[in-house]
Design a protein around this motif. Structure first.
Motif, short mmCIF file in Angstrom:
data_model
loop_
_atom_site.label_atom_id
_atom_site.label_comp_id
_atom_site.label_asym_id
_atom_site.label_seq_id
_atom_site.Cartn_x
_atom_site.Cartn_y
_atom_site.Cartn_z
N UNK A 279 0.86 -1.34 -0.04
CA UNK A 279 -0.05 -0.07 -0.07
C UNK A 279 0.90 1.20 -0.08
N UNK A 280 0.37 2.47 -0.68
CA UNK A 280 0.93 3.43 -0.31
C UNK A 280 0.72 4.18 0.76
N UNK A 281 1.67 5.29 1.24
CA UNK A 281 1.61 5.82 2.36
C UNK A 281 0.20 6.39 2.94
N UNK A 282 -0.70 6.80 1.85
CA UNK A 282 -1.84 7.32 2.13
C UNK A 282 -2.98 6.13 2.47
N UNK A 283 -2.69 4.88 1.86
CA UNK A 283 -3.35 3.78 2.05
C UNK A 283 -3.26 3.07 3.34
N UNK A 284 -2.48 3.35 4.05
CA UNK A 284 -2.21 2.64 5.31
C UNK A 284 -1.17 1.43 5.26
N UNK A 285 -1.01 0.56 6.18
CA UNK A 285 -0.11 -0.43 6.14
C UNK A 285 -0.58 -1.82 5.70
N UNK A 286 0.18 -2.58 4.95
CA UNK A 286 -0.34 -3.85 4.43
C UNK A 286 -0.33 -3.80 2.80
N UNK A 287 -1.04 -4.64 2.35
CA UNK A 287 -0.93 -4.85 0.71
C UNK A 287 -2.38 -4.90 0.46
N UNK A 288 -2.69 -4.68 -0.88
CA UNK A 288 -4.20 -4.75 -1.41
C UNK A 288 -3.93 -4.83 -3.04
N UNK A 289 -5.18 -5.32 -3.51
CA UNK A 289 -5.31 -5.22 -4.91
C UNK A 289 -5.49 -3.72 -5.60
N UNK A 290 -5.12 -3.62 -6.89
CA UNK A 290 -5.39 -2.21 -7.38
C UNK A 290 -6.52 -2.57 -8.39
N UNK A 291 -6.50 -1.23 -9.29
CA UNK A 291 -7.47 -1.38 -10.25
C UNK A 291 -8.79 -0.82 -9.66
N UNK A 292 -9.86 -0.82 -10.93
CA UNK A 292 -11.24 -0.30 -10.41
C UNK A 292 -11.83 -1.36 -9.73
N UNK A 293 -13.01 -1.00 -9.15
CA UNK A 293 -13.92 -2.04 -8.30
C UNK A 293 -13.56 -2.46 -6.83
N UNK A 294 -14.22 -3.29 -6.36
CA UNK A 294 -13.67 -3.49 -4.76
C UNK A 294 -12.41 -4.19 -4.77
N UNK A 295 -11.67 -3.66 -3.71
CA UNK A 295 -10.17 -4.24 -3.59
C UNK A 295 -10.54 -5.23 -2.39
#
Length: 113
Positions: free
Chosen positions: A33-49
């Protein structure tokens, strides 16, 4: 109307193992995740993550949570209380609540992942 589901977040005791599990099960990439997204990992792109973070002791750190998009956090938190729900953690961008039956969920301010 598009689905209001914005993010489904899973806590992990062993983040590397959990990343492998979700990546291989669903064929998705969980990126840092970027700094403004918080700590951890997530999928990118449009729609639900799909998100993943190290399990902790905070209100959103112990169980998996669906996050729903809202356009006005303050008004949404007020509405949760009016509908006999509970606000566990009120944040400007992300909040954690319980519905009228005690099930936890999150709210995410529109325009940000």
């Amino acid at each position: 109307m598009a689905s209001p589901i914005r993010l489904v977040e899973f806590p992990a005791d062993e983040p590397a193992r959990a990343r492998r599990f979700w990546t291989e099960l669903l064929g998705v990439e969980l990126e840092d995740r970027s700094d403004d997204e918080g700590v951890g990992w997530q999928t990118g792109g449009d729609g639900p993550a799909l998100g993943l973070h190290r399990r902790g002791t905070g209100p959103g750190d112990r169980v998996s949570l669906p996050y729903f998009s809202v356009s006005d956090m303050e008004a949404s938190l007020h509405r949760v209380r009016e509908l006999d729900g509970e606000v566990i953690h009120a944040g400007g961008r992300w909040s954690v609540c319980r519905d009228s039956e005690g099930s936890p969920f999150g709210l995410a301010l529109n325009g940000r992942r």
